[in-house]
Design an enzyme around this catalytic site. Structure first.
Site, PDB file in Angstrom:
ATOM      1  N   HIS A   1       0.868  -1.180   0.000  1.00  0.00           N
ATOM      2  CA  HIS A   1       0.000   0.000   0.000  1.00  0.00           C
ATOM      3  C   HIS A   1       0.902   1.225   0.000  1.00  0.00           C
ATOM      4  O   HIS A   1       1.855   1.291   0.773  1.00  0.00           O
ATOM      5  CB  HIS A   1      -0.891  -0.011   1.253  1.00  0.00           C
ATOM      6  CG  HIS A   1      -2.064   0.890   1.145  1.00  0.00           C
ATOM      7  ND1 HIS A   1      -1.937   2.251   1.055  1.00  0.00           N
ATOM      8  CD2 HIS A   1      -3.395   0.630   1.092  1.00  0.00           C
ATOM      9  CE1 HIS A   1      -3.136   2.791   0.958  1.00  0.00           C
ATOM     10  NE2 HIS A   1      -4.041   1.835   0.973  1.00  0.00           N
TER      11      HIS A   1
ATOM     12  N   ARG B   1      -6.846   9.769  -0.520  1.00  0.00           N
ATOM     13  CA  ARG B   1      -6.544  10.103  -1.932  1.00  0.00           C
ATOM     14  C   ARG B   1      -7.837  10.189  -2.734  1.00  0.00           C
ATOM     15  O   ARG B   1      -7.979  11.022  -3.623  1.00  0.00           O
ATOM     16  CB  ARG B   1      -5.601   9.062  -2.531  1.00  0.00           C
ATOM     17  CG  ARG B   1      -4.146   9.329  -2.202  1.00  0.00           C
ATOM     18  CD  ARG B   1      -3.243   8.246  -2.707  1.00  0.00           C
ATOM     19  NE  ARG B   1      -3.411   7.012  -1.949  1.00  0.00           N
ATOM     20  CZ  ARG B   1      -3.507   5.808  -2.464  1.00  0.00           C
ATOM     21  NH1 ARG B   1      -3.459   5.643  -3.765  1.00  0.00           N
ATOM     22  NH2 ARG B   1      -3.651   4.752  -1.686  1.00  0.00           N
TER      23      ARG B   1
END
Ligand SMILES: Cc1cc2nc3c(=O)[nH]c(=O)nc-3n(C[C@H](O)[C@H](O)[C@H](O)COP(=O)(O)OP(=O)(O)OC[C@H]3O[C@@H](n4cnc5c(N)ncnc54)[C@H](O)[C@@H]3O)c2cc1C
Length: 452
Positions: free
Chosen positions: A186, A202
């Protein structure tokens, strides 16, 4: 620990076909098409079921589900409970199971499966509290023991439970595994602690920047692409940050409260005013115990679901929000099939003995455990070099041989944490060996497996 959400197409311009395409494309087109179809088609009714059970999903004033966009998805598709989605799911399902009268054997550690002539008859546990072996016979068994990205130790977003015990024990019993080379990194773990900052940051417009303040990647690409871009920046000597300062206090308080708390607590940075220092960390194992679309493993009367299972639906790289969905969809399938095929009222009472490491030469194995994580992170993480992998494999095998002989210092039976730590380390070594062996076999770069 899951924060971001659980995918389902509920309305609007999005469609189940687009969910299928996004899942397939994110996985390097390697995914099992039938498993992907089942996952995406079952998603809307899965959310409706969870909603009926009482999962407190975040909703609009008119009662419609709020959905956020995660990496690799064409549309906002992840249903969520602020950024506590996993916790809320777990609490609701746990309450529901207690209400239904399910019997939990808490603090029982799986030691082995009772497998004979290609059939499973139950499992052998260690009762941590009492310090005694416990055998549970079963007509059908479902494995739901989670993934193995924690073999990367401090370089993983996972909790200590995701050590791969169940995958290792299944392998030791001849259960078929698949796609073990695919461990997803990740891109946004906190720099110092590897605690995850969810993709929802995000999705909401969070930017990835380097020390010069430059953006270097489209933040909403699938995780393999963003992790590699982040890794390349770090290799160039840059520091990397997640910047959500522009989202504003009200938005963060409503949608990302946990992310802010984590950054304040573990990184001493307030994301409202400063970019958060991040690094990529091992996050999710796509491979594991090979299952068909009925959640059946290669052994009779043995099913698997969730992160320990490999239905093949993630291919070489998982799409954010698909794991919670997978474990509910295929968990229900596993449960139903295990229950429906339980027509015979008898079970076989087979005995199995296991030698626990109380006797023999003792060794402080904790530095070895640290060494394993360090070596994995150095030589088998985002970019893999076959020569380094081969050296690493030899090192893991020699560690495994040495650790197989050692005994623990603490001879107490009740609450013996050293015993559990050693058993877990042995399982981690088995899984690490399988991961590196599989990585060596796959020559091409695809998804999370990048040869460079
Ligand atoms: C920080 C973080 C954020 C995430 N966010 C998301 C998200 O937003 N959306 C999404 O879809 N996915 C997300 N994921 C992935 C997802 O949460 C996991 O894949 C999922 O929770 C796995 O569930 P599981 O039930 O298969 O395994 P787990 O939840 O890991 O449960 C496995 C259980 O098995 C037990 N166990 C293990 N070994 C033994 C043993 N030897 N004996 C007895 N019991 C044992 C463990 O204690 C644990 O209770 C996230 C993961 C992490 C780490």
């Amino acid at each position: 620990m899951a924060q971001g959400g659980i995918n389902a197409v509920l309305s609007g311009e999005d469609s189940i076909q687009k969910h299928i395409e996004d899942t397939f494309n994110a996985g390097g087109k390697l995914a099992d098409k039938e498993a992907v179809r089942i996952l995406c088609e079952h998603a809307p009714e899965t959310i409706a079921w969870l909603d009926r059970l009482g999962v407190p999903f975040s909703k609009c004033d008119n009662g419609a589900f709020l959905q956020r966009k995660l990496g690799g998805a064409k549309y906002p598709r992840a249903c969520y409970s602020q950024d506590y989605t996993g916790l809320k799911l777990l609490h609701t399902l746990n309450d529901y199971a207690l209400h239904a009268g399910c019997n939990f054997l808490n603090e029982h550690f799986l030691l082995d499966l009772l497998v004979e002539e290609n059939s499973c008859h139950g499992a052998l546990f260690w009762d941590i509290k009492r310090g005694a072996e416990v055998t549970v016979y079963a007509k059908n068994t479902v494995l739901a023991g989670g993934g193995f990205a924690k073999i990367f130790g401090p370089y993983s977003t996972n909790s200590t439970a995701q050590n791969g015990d169940i995958v290792a024990i299944a392998h030791n019993n001849g259960v078929k595994l698949s796609n073990m080379e695919f461990i997803q990194f990740h891109p946004t773990a906190l720099k110092n602690s590897s605690i995850l900052i969810s993709e929802s940051a995000r999705g909401a417009g969070g930017k990835l920047i380097n020390s010069k303040g430059e953006r270097f990647v489209d933040e909403l690409q699938p995780r393999d692409v963003v992790s590699r871009a982040t890794y390349q920046q770090i290799e160039k000597g840059e520091s990397v940050f997640l910047d959500i300062t522009h989202l504003g206090a009200a938005f963060v308080e409503e949608n990302l409260p946990q992310e802010r708390k984590l950054a304040l607590l573990y990184e001493k940075v307030d994301p409202l005013t400063d970019p958060i220092p991040i690094k990529p960390a091992a996050h999710y194992s796509m491979g594991g115990i090979s299952t068909d679309t009925k959640a059946q493993t290669s052994i009779n009367a043995l099913y698997a679901a969730g992160e320990c299972a490999d239905t093949g639906l993630h291919g070489a790289n998982r799409l954010g929000g698909n794991s919670l969905l997978e474990l509910i969809v295929f968990g229900r399938i596993a449960g139903k099939n295990a229950a429906l095929s339980c027509t015979d009222t008898r079970h076989k009472t087979l005995t199995k003995t296991i030698t626990l490491p109380f006797e023999g030469e003792t060794l402080n194995f904790y530095p070895w455990r640290h060494e394993l994580s360090e070596q994995l992170y150095q030589d088998a993480s985002i970019v893999k070099d076959p020569a380094k992998l081969a050296k690493l494999l030899a090192s893991i095998r020699s560690m495994k041989k040495r650790i197989a002989q050692v005994a623990i210092n603490d001879k107490n039976l009740a609450y013996n944490t050293e015993l559990i730590d050693l058993l877990e380390f042995k399982n981690a070594l088995t899984v690490a060996e399988l991961y590196v062996e599989s990585a060596l076999k796959r020559k091409e770069s695809i998804g999370a497996h990048y040869v460079g």
